[in-house]
Design an enzyme around this catalytic site. Structure first.
Site, PDB file in Angstrom:
ATOM      1  NE  ARG A 162       1.912   1.307  -6.688  1.00 48.42           N
ATOM      2  CZ  ARG A 162       0.767   0.782  -7.105  1.00 48.42           C
ATOM      3  NH1 ARG A 162       0.568   0.629  -8.406  1.00 48.42           N
ATOM      4  NH2 ARG A 162      -0.155   0.410  -6.257  1.00 48.42           N
ATOM      5  CE1 TYR A 166       8.729  -0.197   1.129  1.00 52.26           C
ATOM      6  CE2 TYR A 166       8.245   0.244   3.422  1.00 52.26           C
ATOM      7  CZ  TYR A 166       9.125   0.258   2.377  1.00 52.26           C
ATOM      8  OH  TYR A 166      10.379   0.720   2.590  1.00 52.26           O
ATOM      9  CD  GLU A 167       3.968   3.672  -1.704  1.00 50.09           C
ATOM     10  OE1 GLU A 167       3.821   4.287  -0.646  1.00 50.09           O
ATOM     11  OE2 GLU A 167       3.237   3.847  -2.697  1.00 50.09           O
ATOM     12  N   GLY A 168       1.979  -1.165  -2.565  1.00 52.46           N
ATOM     13  CA  GLY A 168       1.390  -2.114  -3.511  1.00 52.46           C
ATOM     14  C   GLY A 168       2.270  -3.341  -3.597  1.00 52.46           C
ATOM     15  CD  GLN A 220       3.603  -2.221  -7.848  1.00 51.06           C
ATOM     16  OE1 GLN A 220       3.620  -1.537  -8.877  1.00 51.06           O
ATOM     17  NE2 GLN A 220       3.211  -1.741  -6.688  1.00 51.06           N
TER      18      GLN A 220
END
Lengths: 593, 593
Positions: free
Chosen positions: A301, A441-443, A448
Site C-alpha cells: 500500500r 488498487y491495493e485496496g 483504506q
C-alpha cells in the site's frame, strides 16, 4: 522530461522523515550519509536517463498478447535487465538471500523515482519485492532456497494473484481452489483477474503467489491459503524446467499504465502439463494465507502511495517547464516585451504552487511512514511496537492521500498546459490516465478509510493517534516560537487544522465506542483526507524549520506558508462532514434506490 | 447505458431556472407546457436510443484522416443526418431562416442530453449553432441568404477558427492574414489549430468562420476581422461548387472525445483553387471580428458548461447502476443474505450523493444562465439590460463550475467502479477522459475567473452581483421560514456560505478599486468556485422548496440537506484563499523560477 529531484528527496528523507536522526544514532548499521547520497544520485540518473525516455513508447504501444505470451513495449525487457543488474531489486532484501539490507526509506525514495520515470514499468518490480517479503517471512527453507536468490537478484519476477471476478475488496468469497497431493504439493484450479505482470517477457520464469481455498477450508477469509506457483517448474539445478499449468488468457484494455500487462490468469485447465492442475507449494500454514498476505500488504500500500507521489512530481515538473516557456497575454506587473510566460499569471502560479505543496506533502507522509517501518525493525520491545503501530497508522493515509494527490495534481498539470494538455504527445494526459488506478488498487481509498477508522485509530486504545497529534502540535508550536514573520499565519492555521483533526478523531472514537459503525464509516473518507492535509501542513512546517544549510530555507518557509494559508483551511469543512455527514447521508439514501 | 433524465431536466427548467414563470407570463410566445414536454421527451429518446449506443465505437475508432478527408466513426454520418432531420439543429434559430425560435433554455436542455449521449458527437453541432448565431447577428443580407437556411437545417455544418499555435487565450497575436480583393471578397492565408470538426463527412459543405488580420490592421485584438470561408464555394443555385483553398492538414491525437476530429486547418497554401488564397467574405466590419465572436462567446461558453453537466449526469447514472448490482462485503446493518450491493456502504453512498448534488447544482446554474439569456430577449429596456447582465455574470461560473464538476464527478464515477472503472470497456474511463477538455476549451477556467472578477462583478457598479446575492439570501430565508426539520441545518449553512460569498466579493471589489489587479487575480479561481458552490446550495434549496406535486419533494429536500451539510462548507476555506492567497503566492513565487 522528468529529472529526479534528488536533493529534494534526500532533504525530505533526512530532515522530515527522520533518516538523519536515525543515521546519527547508528540505527541503520554502517549505512553512511555518503552512501545514501550515492544511492539516490545513481537511482536518479537511472530513472531520468533510462526509464523516463521509454515511458511514452510504453504508453503508445502497450503490452500485447499472442498465444499466451506477452510482449512488453520495445526496449522494456532490456531496461528491466539493466535495472536488475544495477542491484535495484535487492535494495531492502536480506543479505542472507543476496539483498543489500538497506532501510525501507531508500526503497520508497527509489520507488518514487522509478514510478516518476514510468509507472507502468515500475509497478512490475514493486510486486516482485512484495512477493519476496511474503516468501521471506512465511516460506519454507526449501522454497526460500530455490526461489529467493533469483527473485532478489531480479533474475525472476513475482506476481500477486488475489482478485477474482466476484472477489475484489472482499476476498472472503474467492473460488480458486487448491487440492492436496500426497507428495506435499498442491494443484491449483481457477481464474484470477487484474494480475499485474502476470505474464511478460522480462524474465525466464515468473513466480506467482496465489490465494486459493482448500476443499475443507472454513468459509470466508479464514479459509484462504497462499501458494507459490512458478510459471516453469524448477529443475534440480535451479533452472526453469517444464511449463506449469498456468497461463495468461487475456489482457485488459486500460485507461492508463498501458505498458503494464494486466492479465487474466487461468490456473489448472490442462493447457500445460500432464494432468490438469497448476503445481503449487504452500506458503505458511493452510488457511492462513490472508495473514501471510497482510505481511506485505502495508508495504504494498505504501508502494502504491509512492506512485501517487511519483505521478504528482512528474506532472509538476512538466507543467512548470511548460509554464515557464509558454507565453500568453500580459500578467499584471509584467515589464518584459511582448507576452509574459504564463507562470507570471497569478492563477497559473497558484496552480503550480498547489501542485508543489501537495506533492511535497504526500512525499513527506509516505517517507515518514517508511521511516516508521524502518524504526520498527531497528528497535525492540515497546519501542518497536510503537513504530510498528506508527507505520500501521500512517499507511492508509499515505496510500490514499498520496494517490488522490496524484490524480489531482495530474489533472492540474493538464490544465496548466491548456489545449496542449489534451494532446497525448504532450505527456500530461498520460500522467492523468496513469494516476487514476492508484486510488483503486491495493485496496480502494474507501477501503483504506475503513481500515484507518476502524483498525488504526484504536491502536493502543487511541494512544498511538494521540501521540502523533501531540507531535504535530509540537511542530505548530515551534513555528510560533520561531517568531519568523515569513511563516505568515502558519502557526495559527496549523493549530486550527490540528484542532479539526482532534475533534474529528474524538467524534469517530465515540461513534465506534457507541457501536455506531455506519456513522463512523460515513465520515471515514473525509476524515482520511483531513488527516492527510494535517500531516501535509505539519510536515511542510517541519521541513521549513529544518536547518539544512543549503540556502533554500526561505523557499521552504514560503511553501509552508502557502500551504497553511491556502491548502489546509479545507480541514474545517472536512471535520464538518465527518461530524454531520452520517445523518444527511442516511436521510438521502432513498435517492439511490 | 445512459437514459435521459427527462423529468429531472423538466423540473429544473420549470421550477429552478424560471421557465415555469416565463410560460405563465407568456414570455415565450405560444410555447406551451405540453410542447416543452414533447420536445424534451423526444430529445431524451433520441439521445438515449440513437446517440448513446454509438458513443463507444466513436471513442474506440475515432476520426481518421486520409488525403485531407476525414472519416468519422461508423454510423456517425447517418446519426448526424437523423439528428438534423429531427429538427434539432434549428431549435433556437430565427423562423426567418427556417428556425423554430424556441427559448435558449430548451437548447441547453437538449444540448445536455446530446452530450450525455456522446460529447464527441455533440460538440460538432454545438459549433454550427454558434456559427449560425454569429452570422445571424453580423452577416450581410446576401451571406445570410446563401448560408443560413442550410446551416439552420443542418444540411451544412459550421466551424469556428480562432486558435493558432501562439495565439490561444490571447488572440491578439494571431498571424493568419486576409487580403482584400477588388470584387469585395478576401483571400485568407494561414494556419489554425485545434479546429473542432474543421473537416468531416457529415455534410456536403462546411462553413468556416475564421479570424484573420488585414495588412493594415491595428496591432492586437483591435485588428482582427471575421470571415466566412466555405469549404466549397457556392454556385448560383446554392449548391456546393469549386473546392476552396482550405484543407485539414492533420488530426490531433487526444486524451478524449476521439470521435470528434480536431483539425489543423491550412488556409491559402494553393493546394486547391486557381491561385493560392482561401476565398472569404467579411462578417461584420473590418477589425471588429472579435466583437462579432463575442456575440456568440457567452453562448458557446454556456454550451461547454452543458458538457460538464452532461458528463456528470452520464457518470452518475453509470456509477449508480454499477453500485446497485455489484456486491462486495457486508455493509453495516445489511440484513440480506451474502454480500451487500456496494451502494449500501456509507462511503459509496457518499460518493454517489456527492455526484448527484454536484450534477444537479451544475445543471441548475447552467439552466438559470440560459433563462437569463431568454429573458434578455423576451423583455425590453432596463429589464432586458438586467437579464443580459445576469446572463453575463452567470456565464463564467456556469462554464467553469460545471466543467470542473464534470471532471470531478467522472473521476468519482471511476472510483465507484473500483478496478472495473480502469477498464475501458466499462465506459467510466471514457467519461473521465472526455470530461477533461471542457475546463480548457472556450476559454480555460482560469480565463473565466479573470472574466468573472474583472468584467462581471463590476456590472452596474456591482449592483447586478448584489441583486443576485440578495435573491440567494431570500432562498435561504425561505428555507428557514419553512420550519421543515427535514432541511436539517440547511438555512444556517446556506446563510454562512452566502456570507462567505459576500465577504469575498467585497474584498475583490476593494482590491480592484485600489488597483491591486494581481491580488484580485490571485483569488479569482477560488472565488469562482465559491460562487458556484453558493449557487449550488441555493438552487438545490430552491428546488427543494418548489411544489411540483410529483411526490419527490422529500427527495429534493434530502439532497438539499446533504449538499448544505457536506458540500458547501468548503466555501469558508475558499473565501480564505481569496482573501489571504495573494500575499502567500507572491512570497512563494521564487519557487517557480
Amino acid at each position: 522530461m522528468y529529472k529526479a529531484p534528488v536533493e529534494e528527496i534526500a532533504f525530505t528523507l533526512r530532515h522530515v522523515a527522520g533518516l538523519g536522526a536515525g543515521l546519527a544514532e547508528g540505527r541503520f548499521g554502517d549505512l553512511s550519509d555518503d552512501l545514501v547520497d550515492a544511492i539516490l544520485s545513481e537511482a536518479g540518473r537511472f530513472a531520468s536517463d533510462e526509464i523516463a525516455p521509454l515511458a511514452e513508447i510504453g504508453d503508445r504501444q502497450g503490452a500485447t498478447l499472442k498465444d499466451a505470451a506477452v510482449t512488453t513495449p520495445p526496449g522494456w525487457p532490456a531496461l528491466y535487465r539493466a535495472w536488475a543488474e544495477g542491484g535495484w531489486n535487492s535494495l531492502t532484501a536480506s543479505p542472507e538471500h543476496g539483498g543489500q539490507g538497506l532501510p525501507h526509506m531508500l526503497h520508497v525514495a527509489t520507488m518514487e523515482m522509478w514510478n516518476s520515470g514510468s509507472m507502468a514499468f515500475a509497478i512490475g518490480p514493486t510486486l516482485t519485492i512484495g512477493a519476496v517479503e511474503a516468501l521471506s517471512a512465511h516460506g519454507s527453507a526449501r522454497l526460500k532456497e530455490v526461489y529467493l536468490p533469483k527473485m532478489v537478484s531480479g533474475e525472476w519476477m513475482g506476481s500477486m494473484n488475489l482478485t477474482e471476478p466476484h472477489a475484489g475488496s472482499d476476498l472472503g468469497v474467492m473460488k480458486t481452489r487448491a487440492e492436496r497431493r500426497d507428495d506435499g504439493t498442491y494443484r491449483i484450479f481457477g481464474q484470477k483477474i487484474f494480475i499485474t505482470y502476470g505474464e511478460h517477457d522480462f524474465t525466464d520464469n515468473i513466480v506467482h503467489l496465489v490465494l486459493a481455498r482448500l476443499p475443507d477450508a472454513p468459509a470466508g477469509t479464514r479459509g484462504i491459503s497462499l501458494f507459490l506457483v512458478p510459471k516453469f517448474l524448477v529443475e534440480a539445478d535451479g533452472s526453469p524446467g517444464a511449463r506449469n499449468d498456468v497461463f495468461c488468457h487475456s489482457l485488459e484494455h486500460k485507461l492508463g499504465i498501458h505498458g503494464s500487462p494486466t492479465c487474466t490468469m487461468i490456473y489448472g485447465d490442462g493447457r500445460f502439463g500432464e494432468e490438469p492442475g497448476a503445481v503449487g507449494w504452500l506458503i505458511g500454514e493452510e488457511n492462513k494465507g490472508l495473514a501471510c498476505m497482510f505481511t506485505m500488504m502495508n508495504n504494498a500500500r505504501l508502494a502504491v502511495g509512492m506512485q501517487g507521489v511519483a505521478i504528482a512530481e512528474a506532472a509538476t515538473q512538466k507543467a512548470l517547464a511548460y509554464a515557464r516557456q509558454r507565453t500568453q497575454g500580459r500578467a499584471p506587473g509584467w515589464q518584459g516585451p511582448g507576452m509574459s510566460p504564463i507562470v507570471e499569471h497569478p492563477d497559473v502560479a497558484r496552480m503550480l504552487l498547489t501542485m508543489k505543496a501537495l506533492t511535497q506533502g504526500a512525499r513527506a507522509i509516505t517517507y515518514a511512514c517508511a521511516h516508521a517501518v524502518d524504526m520498527s525493525h531497528a528497535t525492540a520491545g515497546d519501542e518497536a511496537r510503537h513504530w510498528a503501530e506508527r507505520a500501521s497508522l500512517l499507511t492508509p493515509v499515505a496510500k490514499s492521500f498520496a494517490t488522490d494527490v496524484g490524480v489531482d495534481v495530474a489533472s492540474l498539470g493538464v490544465q496548466v498546459h491548456g489545449g496542449m494538455g489534451f494532446i497525448e504527445e504532450t505527456g500530461a494526459a498520460r500522467l492523468y490516465r496513469d494516476a487514476r488506478i492508484a486510488p483503486i488498487y491495493e485496496g480502494t481509498n474507501g477501503i483504506q478509510a475503513i481500515d484507518l477508522v476502524t483498525r488504526k485509530l484504536p491502536l493502543s486504545d487511541g494512544a498511538q493517534m494521540a501521540g502523533l497529534v501531540a507531535e504535530l502540535r509540537g511542530i505548530a508550536e515551534s513555528v510560533g516560537a520561531s517568531n519568523d514573520t515569513a511563516f505568515g499565519e502558519t502557526a495559527a492555521r496549523l493549530a486550527s487544522t490540528l484542532d479539526d483533526l482532534q475533534a474529528a478523531t474524538d467524534w469517530l472514537s465515540t461513534a465506534l465506542a457507541e457501536g455506531r459503525q455506519a456513522d463512523a464509516l460515513a465520515g471515514a473518507t473525509p476524515y482520511q483526507r483531513l488527516f492527510g492535509l494535517a500531516l501535509t501542513g505539519a510536515y511542510l512546517a517541519k521541513a521549513a524549520l529544518a536547518e539544512a544549510g543549503d540556502g533554500r530555507k526561505h523557499e521552504r518557509i514560503a511553501l509552508c506558508r502557502f500551504t497553511a494559508e491556502n491548502i489546509i483551511a479545507e480541514t474545517a469543512a472536512l471535520k464538518d462532514r465527518v461530524v454531520t455527514g452520517a445523518a444527511s447521508i442516511a436521510a438521502a439514501r432513498t435517492l439511490l434506490d
